[in-house]
Design an enzyme around this catalytic site. Structure first.
Site, PDB file in Angstrom:
ATOM      1  N   HIS A 109      28.241  37.621  30.670  1.00 42.10           N
ATOM      2  CA  HIS A 109      29.629  37.189  30.430  1.00 42.10           C
ATOM      3  C   HIS A 109      30.620  38.201  30.998  1.00 42.10           C
ATOM      4  CE1 HIS A 109      27.678  34.522  27.377  1.00 42.10           C
ATOM      5  NE2 HIS A 109      28.516  33.686  27.935  1.00 42.10           N
ATOM      6  N   ASN A 110      30.699  38.216  32.301  1.00 37.43           N
ATOM      7  CA  ASN A 110      31.623  39.118  32.996  1.00 37.43           C
ATOM      8  C   ASN A 110      32.470  38.302  33.983  1.00 37.43           C
ATOM      9  OD1 ASN A 110      29.938  38.682  35.280  1.00 37.43           O
ATOM     10  ND2 ASN A 110      28.505  40.219  34.479  1.00 37.43           N
ATOM     11  N   ALA A 111      33.277  38.990  34.760  1.00 35.55           N
ATOM     12  CA  ALA A 111      34.215  38.288  35.647  1.00 35.55           C
ATOM     13  C   ALA A 111      33.498  37.509  36.757  1.00 35.55           C
ATOM     14  CB  ALA A 111      35.197  39.291  36.258  1.00 35.55           C
TER      15      ALA A 111
ATOM     16  N   HIS B 247      30.751  35.742  36.312  1.00 39.39           N
ATOM     17  CA  HIS B 247      30.464  34.437  35.697  1.00 39.39           C
ATOM     18  C   HIS B 247      31.723  33.567  35.735  1.00 39.39           C
ATOM     19  CE1 HIS B 247      29.429  31.294  32.854  1.00 39.39           C
ATOM     20  NE2 HIS B 247      30.315  31.739  31.969  1.00 39.39           N
TER      21      HIS B 247
END
Ligand SMILES: [Zn+2]
Length: 444
Positions: A173-175, A177
């Protein structure tokens, strides 16, 4: 501790009494009261979700003080600001890129509508700025800047905030994604069945919701926040806790950046509400509710894309598809996403183990292998949704291609599961031998 820090500690901002908090940091204020002073320089919540501190925060009732903040700062930006106040100068040279890289990134953007777009490569070529670069490009391509008379400086500021508020150390769940979901959303918005009916507002909402749908995600799931009595769980009454936080954070950043401040109040209000409705639809626990409604519309053949409410519903479904489309990508990309999401689960499991909490489903690295998790996720979550999406798009070229990848990827995971089972072939009771019931809940 500086006055500013005390002021910020535990702050929850309310605009009006009847509204939920606009922007609340992911972390409890307890973190900043740590005995070692301000903590290390790593970004994001993980592994700073410290159960002792969170419990102390909740039980001491300090959250109830709800001191108002003058500006709406997320934890990420607050932490950055506090570093500056302490004289810690951020590293420079982050944006120095070889022109060749920028040229390659620009070349990739010319093919942004293709399904095998490699977002990992694009993120490397843009030096970790895939989300900002992609959104700016798409806003231009769709003519949204002109249509909504957006100020480029404010747009950059807003997108920079969104990108910055994703936790770069989350494996999943990072940028990247967020950029991946945005790219998928772009592909779905171009579906012939849908594209000719979409208004600029629909496109604006679809892209914005995709970009911000997981912002400030802590890398742990809702059950974890509930059982550790995280302040956000109580704030949102244990319902769509993360999604509510993503939405409220987005609204906070929209207002802080002033991106829409030139628009009439009723319009910005409508945009904020619709963004909420889209982001909240990504709550995987509401999957059956949306799937049921979608099926029923398709059975009755009554989706009228001239109707704004129907288009909004289809946008919700499109965003849900974009959010879980990893298994529909080409194997090389799909596999990387699978490993990342499982790594994030395992980290949560490790955190739970270290705190003597029960390990959540799918989070035990010893028993929940990547192939088993993926097969469950594909079978119970992805396939049912994409089968309906295929009906909606009348089996478009893109959907056919996605379904082909989905079948191949599932078969790959089955082979890998089989290989993993081989050494343990003499032990018939191995947990690897069965698909988990309702597997994949909580992804992504
Ligand atoms: Zn997501």
């Amino acid at each position: 501790m500086s006055c500013l820090m005390v002021e910020r500690c535990g702050a929850i901002s309310f605009e009006t009494p009847d509204q939920n908090a606009i922007c609340v940091r992911m972390l409890g204020d307890g973190r900043l009261r740590g005995q070692t002073g301000v903590l290390s320089e790593r970004r994001g919540s993980y592994p700073f979700i410290d159960l002792r501190l969170l419990n102390t925060t909740v039980h001491s009732g300090e959250i109830g003080t709800k001191k108002k903040v003058k500006r709406l700062l997320s934890f990420q930006r607050y932490f950055h600001a506090s570093r500056l106040l302490r004289g810690i100068v951020p590293q420079t040279s982050l944006h120095l890129l070889d022109e060749d890289y920028l040229g390659q990134a620009a070349h990739m953007l010319s093919k942004v509508g293709t399904w095998n777009f490699d977002i990992f490569l694009f993120d490397r070529l843009t030096n970790g700025n895939s989300l900002v670069t992609l959104l700016c490009h798409l806003f231009n391509v769709y003519g949204l800047i002109h249509h909504f008379q957006l100020d480029m400086v404010k747009l950059h500021r807003f997108l920079g905030m969104v990108q910055e508020d994703y936790h770069s150390q989350n494996p999943y769940h990072n940028a990247v994604h967020a950029a991946d979901v945005t790219q998928a959303m772009h592909c779905y918005l171009k579906e012939p069945k849908l594209a000719r009916h979409l208004t600029p507002l629909d496109i604006f909402l679809g892209l914005m919701a995709a970009a911000a749908h997981d912002v400030d995600h802590p890398g742990v799931n809702q059950p974890f926040l509930i059982k550790t009595k995280h302040h956000l769980a109580s704030l949102y009454q244990n319902t769509s806790v993360l999604e509510s936080h993503h939405w409220r954070s987005t609204v906070g950043m929209l207002r802080e950046s002033g991106l829409l401040s030139h628009l009439p109040a009723h319009m910005t209000q409508d945009i904020e509400q619709q963004l909420g409705s889209l982001i909240l639809a990504t709550d995987i626990s509401r999957q059956n509710e949306f799937l049921g409604r979608f099926k029923s519309h398709l059975d009755n053949n009554d989706i009228n894309l001239e109707d704004a409410e129907h288009r909004h519903f289809v946008l919700q479904i499109a965003l849900k598809c974009a959010d879980i489309c990893n298994p529909c990508r080409v194997w090389e990309l799909s596999r990387q996403w699978s490993e990342r999401v499982c790594e994030e689960f395992y980290r949560q499991g490790d955190l739970e183990r270290s705190c003597d909490l029960e390990i959540s489903p799918l989070c035990n690295q010893q028993s929940d292998t990547v192939p088993v998790i993926q097969i469950g996720f594909i079978t119970y979550i992805v396939e049912p949704l994409f089968e309906e999406w295929m009906r909606f798009t009348d089996g478009s070229l893109l959907t056919e291609s996605m379904m082909g990848h989905l079948r191949k990827n599932k078969s790959q995971w089955r082979q890998l599961r089989h290989k993993q089972q081989e050494p343990a072939g003499d032990c018939p009771g191995q947990p690897l031998s069965k698909e988990p019931e309702g597997g994949g809940t909580g992804v992504p």
